[in-house]
Design an enzyme around this catalytic site. Structure first.
Site, PDB file in Angstrom:
ATOM      1  N   ASN A 104     -11.787  -3.158  -1.157  1.00 64.42           N
ATOM      2  CA  ASN A 104     -11.864  -2.535  -1.457  1.00 64.42           C
ATOM      3  C   ASN A 104     -11.282  -1.212  -2.507  1.00 64.42           C
ATOM      4  O   ASN A 104     -12.378  -1.251  -2.635  1.00 64.42           O
ATOM      5  CB  ASN A 104      -9.807  -3.555  -2.792  1.00 64.42           C
ATOM      6  CG  ASN A 104      -9.202  -2.340  -3.100  1.00 64.42           C
ATOM      7  OD1 ASN A 104      -8.631  -1.977  -3.556  1.00 64.42           O
ATOM      8  ND2 ASN A 104      -7.649  -3.520  -3.026  1.00 64.42           N
TER       9      ASN A 104
ATOM     10  N   HIS B   1       5.502 -12.334   3.813  1.00 63.48           N
ATOM     11  CA  HIS B   1       7.020 -11.369   3.881  1.00 63.48           C
ATOM     12  C   HIS B   1       7.570 -10.520   5.120  1.00 63.48           C
ATOM     13  O   HIS B   1       8.226  -9.810   4.880  1.00 63.48           O
ATOM     14  CB  HIS B   1       6.432 -10.233   2.862  1.00 63.48           C
ATOM     15  CG  HIS B   1       5.554 -10.389   1.363  1.00 63.48           C
ATOM     16  ND1 HIS B   1       4.575  -9.849   0.695  1.00 63.48           N
ATOM     17  CD2 HIS B   1       5.814 -11.669   0.627  1.00 63.48           C
ATOM     18  CE1 HIS B   1       4.206 -10.669  -0.034  1.00 63.48           C
ATOM     19  NE2 HIS B   1       4.972 -11.518  -0.276  1.00 63.48           N
TER      20      HIS B   1
ATOM     21  N   ALA C  76     -11.033  -0.453   3.624  1.00 58.49           N
ATOM     22  CA  ALA C  76     -10.872  -1.395   5.564  1.00 58.49           C
ATOM     23  C   ALA C  76     -11.221  -1.030   6.720  1.00 58.49           C
ATOM     24  O   ALA C  76     -12.213  -1.731   6.895  1.00 58.49           O
ATOM     25  CB  ALA C  76      -9.117  -1.990   5.225  1.00 58.49           C
TER      26      ALA C  76
ATOM     27  N   GLN D 207       0.466 -10.245   3.530  1.00 56.36           N
ATOM     28  CA  GLN D 207       2.089  -9.954   2.626  1.00 56.36           C
ATOM     29  C   GLN D 207       2.215  -8.571   4.131  1.00 56.36           C
ATOM     30  O   GLN D 207       3.314  -8.082   3.392  1.00 56.36           O
ATOM     31  CB  GLN D 207       1.359  -9.173   2.061  1.00 56.36           C
ATOM     32  CG  GLN D 207       1.093  -9.952   0.899  1.00 56.36           C
ATOM     33  CD  GLN D 207       0.127  -9.591  -0.357  1.00 56.36           C
ATOM     34  OE1 GLN D 207       0.792  -9.604  -1.912  1.00 56.36           O
ATOM     35  NE2 GLN D 207      -1.128  -9.145  -0.375  1.00 56.36           N
ATOM     36  N   ASN D 208       1.501  -7.960   4.811  1.00 54.08           N
ATOM     37  CA  ASN D 208       2.077  -6.966   5.721  1.00 54.08           C
ATOM     38  C   ASN D 208       2.838  -6.998   6.826  1.00 54.08           C
ATOM     39  O   ASN D 208       3.430  -8.359   7.199  1.00 54.08           O
ATOM     40  CB  ASN D 208       1.186  -5.899   6.546  1.00 54.08           C
ATOM     41  CG  ASN D 208      -0.033  -5.842   5.547  1.00 54.08           C
ATOM     42  OD1 ASN D 208       0.441  -5.733   3.782  1.00 54.08           O
ATOM     43  ND2 ASN D 208      -1.383  -4.824   5.341  1.00 54.08           N
ATOM     44  N   ILE D 209       4.155  -6.196   7.050  1.00 55.89           N
ATOM     45  CA  ILE D 209       5.074  -6.464   7.754  1.00 55.89           C
ATOM     46  C   ILE D 209       5.241  -5.564   9.435  1.00 55.89           C
ATOM     47  O   ILE D 209       6.054  -5.633   9.438  1.00 55.89           O
ATOM     48  CB  ILE D 209       6.217  -6.547   6.935  1.00 55.89           C
ATOM     49  CG1 ILE D 209       7.399  -4.794   6.013  1.00 55.89           C
ATOM     50  CG2 ILE D 209       6.506  -7.327   5.874  1.00 55.89           C
ATOM     51  CD1 ILE D 209       7.971  -4.650   5.125  1.00 55.89           C
ATOM     52  N   ASP D 210       4.071  -4.691   9.224  1.00 54.30           N
ATOM     53  CA  ASP D 210       3.574  -4.911  10.488  1.00 54.30           C
ATOM     54  C   ASP D 210       3.563  -4.646  11.267  1.00 54.30           C
ATOM     55  O   ASP D 210       3.663  -3.792  12.369  1.00 54.30           O
ATOM     56  CB  ASP D 210       2.892  -2.859   9.809  1.00 54.30           C
ATOM     57  CG  ASP D 210       1.197  -4.156   8.946  1.00 54.30           C
ATOM     58  OD1 ASP D 210       1.197  -4.739   9.923  1.00 54.30           O
ATOM     59  OD2 ASP D 210       1.137  -2.953   8.987  1.00 54.30           O
TER      60      ASP D 210
END
Ligand code: OAD
Length: 274
Positions: free
Chosen positions: A243, A118, A261, A100-103
């Site tokens: 988590n 995403h 993580a 889901q990360n956009i990095d």
């Protein structure tokens, strides 16, 4: 850390899915969304910065907010967790990261098959306003520069694709497509927007058929992404969750590794494949 039976499942695993959320990049210095104090949504209402409505109302404010986040992302490096995930490719025939990360940090760490649910903050695209539907534009064409819907009469035939590709998410006025003048926005999925259908279907298909899914650093509060670990479970996969805090998935997981993580994933790698 995990039961010997699960170690065996990982040894025998042919198809691994690593499903990640913002916690994966926390130790790379990128804030999560829902941390009570430091999370991005602790300081901003997503309605004001991450919806098409917000961009329509105040494009410069939304652009500037994303520029700030992009600056943080550009300064960040993959952490030991990203690197451990990439190393799993040497041990398991098919490893797909569904993030889901956009990095871009999974790709930077060397993961080869990354599905970005995403989008990616380091890319841009034209803003196609859902309130200003293309079928209401006369002379409708696909802009030859940005590939967005455009009005033929407003298109500059001399503009080139390279002019569009040179645009970056940087400080300054919100840029416009050099061809059709559409406002430019980050290529991320905002609230109230659907995921790219092909991307979503591929992610679902792979999750449905995997042997093991490792879910890392997601609160699992956003749909449809949050369905992915559950779909893998329904398909018979073993589920491992990493988590610091339990989530709605923890109860269904075969193992819950409580911790960060960047600390726990290298340990898992060592335990299973050392
Ligand atoms: P959240 O911010 O909702 O959740 C982050 C999760 O990471 C929480 O469960 C934390 O406990 C956990 N966490 C924090 N530090 C960690 C660490 N060092 N190691 C491992 N886990 C850690 O982020 P997401 O679940 O990714 O969507 O949020 C999902 C989506 O909501 C995002 O993609 C974004 C957001 O709105 C869009 O922008 C469309």
């Amino acid at each position: 850390m995990i039961a010997p039976k699960l170690v065996d499942r990982l040894h025998a695993c042919q198809k691994l899915v690593v499903f990640t959320g913002a916690g994966m990049s926390a130790e790379s210095g990128i804030p999560t969304f829902r941390d009570r104090f430091e999370g991005l949504w602790a300081n901003y209402d997503p309605e004001d910065v991450a919806t098409p409505r917000a961009f329509r109302a105040n494009p410069q404010f939304v652009w500037d907010w994303h520029v700030q986040l992009a600056e943080t992302v550009r300064k960040s490096q993959p952490n030991a967790g990203h690197r451990a995930v990439a190393r799993m490719q040497d041990r398991i025939p098919q490893v797909t990261v569904i993030t889901q990360n956009i990095d871009n940090l999974h790709q930077d760490a060397g993961s080869k098959d990354v599905i970005e649910l995403h989008g990616n903050l380091l890319r841009i695209k034209p803003f196609e306003d859902p309130e200003n539907r293309p079928d209401e534009i006369d002379n409708l064409v696909i802009c030859h520069v940005c590939d967005g819907y455009a009005d033929y009469e407003k298109c500059d035939p001399y503009a080139a694709k390279e002019d569009f590709h040179s645009i970056e998410l940087r400080a300054g006025d919100v840029p416009r497509c050099p061809g059709c003048s559409a406002l430019i926005r980050p290529d991320v999925v905002w609230f109230e927007e659907p995921l790219d259908l092909e991307t979503q279907e591929r992610a679902f298909r792979i999750a449905d058929r995997c042997d093991v899914l490792i879910c890392i650093g997601s609160s699992l509060e956003v749909m449809p992404a949050a369905n992915i670990p559950i779909r893998a479970r329904w398909g018979g996969a073993a589920i491992i969750e990493v988590n610091p805090e339990p989530t709605s998935l923890t109860f269904y997981a075969d193992a819950f590794i409580q911790g960060k993580a960047a600390v726990e994933l290298p340990k898992l790698l060592k335990l299973v494949w050392a």
